[in-house]
Write a protein that holds these residues in place. Structure first.
Motif, PDB file in Angstrom:
ATOM      1  N   ILE A  13      35.900 -25.606 -20.372  1.00  8.92           N
ATOM      2  CA  ILE A  13      35.914 -26.287 -21.676  1.00  8.92           C
ATOM      3  C   ILE A  13      34.951 -25.603 -22.641  1.00  8.92           C
ATOM      4  CG2 ILE A  13      35.251 -28.421 -22.844  1.00  8.92           C
ATOM      5  CD1 ILE A  13      36.409 -29.926 -20.434  1.00  8.92           C
ATOM      6  N   LEU A  14      33.752 -25.272 -22.160  1.00 11.04           N
ATOM      7  CA  LEU A  14      32.775 -24.616 -23.034  1.00 11.04           C
ATOM      8  C   LEU A  14      33.229 -23.216 -23.429  1.00 11.04           C
ATOM      9  CD1 LEU A  14      29.407 -25.765 -21.454  1.00 11.04           C
ATOM     10  CD2 LEU A  14      30.488 -26.570 -23.558  1.00 11.04           C
ATOM     11  N   GLY A  16      36.376 -22.258 -23.688  1.00 11.90           N
ATOM     12  CA  GLY A  16      37.460 -22.464 -24.641  1.00 11.90           C
ATOM     13  C   GLY A  16      36.950 -22.851 -26.014  1.00 11.90           C
ATOM     14  N   ALA A  17      35.925 -23.703 -26.067  1.00  9.36           N
ATOM     15  CA  ALA A  17      35.351 -24.109 -27.347  1.00  9.36           C
ATOM     16  C   ALA A  17      34.668 -22.923 -28.021  1.00  9.36           C
ATOM     17  CB  ALA A  17      34.368 -25.257 -27.139  1.00  9.36           C
ATOM     18  N   GLY A  18      33.968 -22.119 -27.246  1.00  9.35           N
ATOM     19  CA  GLY A  18      33.310 -20.938 -27.815  1.00  9.35           C
ATOM     20  C   GLY A  18      34.314 -19.947 -28.362  1.00  9.35           C
ATOM     21  N   ALA A  20      37.369 -20.671 -29.390  1.00  9.54           N
ATOM     22  CA  ALA A  20      38.006 -21.274 -30.565  1.00  9.54           C
ATOM     23  C   ALA A  20      37.083 -21.198 -31.778  1.00  9.54           C
ATOM     24  CB  ALA A  20      38.382 -22.728 -30.267  1.00  9.54           C
ATOM     25  N   LEU A  21      35.786 -21.420 -31.574  1.00 13.00           N
ATOM     26  CA  LEU A  21      34.843 -21.335 -32.694  1.00 13.00           C
ATOM     27  C   LEU A  21      34.735 -19.911 -33.215  1.00 13.00           C
ATOM     28  CD1 LEU A  21      32.011 -23.752 -31.553  1.00 13.00           C
ATOM     29  CD2 LEU A  21      33.660 -24.090 -33.384  1.00 13.00           C
TER      30      LEU A  21
END
Length: 56
Positions: A13-14, A16-18, A20-21
């Motif tokens: 999740i982290l 993927g968030a990184g 995406a950001l």
């Protein structure tokens, strides 16, 4: 086994968030460049005044 899966899920999740950001930052930079180019490349009207380059 469950704590290992939770740690792996959190890492995924982290990551993927990184990712995406990072993609969103590149999109924001691209939009800023297009916006700034719009001010430079806008044409003049028949009266000689500069019009808006966007329609809204």
């Amino acid at each position: 086994m469950v704590p290992l899966l939770l740690v792996l899920l959190l890492a995924l999740i982290l990551f993927g968030a990184g990712f995406a950001l990072k993609v969103l930052w590149w999109v924001a930079v691209l939009v800023l460049v297009v916006w700034l180019l719009g001010f430079v490349a806008r044409g003049t009207s028949s009266t000689g005044s500069r019009g808006r380059w966007y329609r809204w």
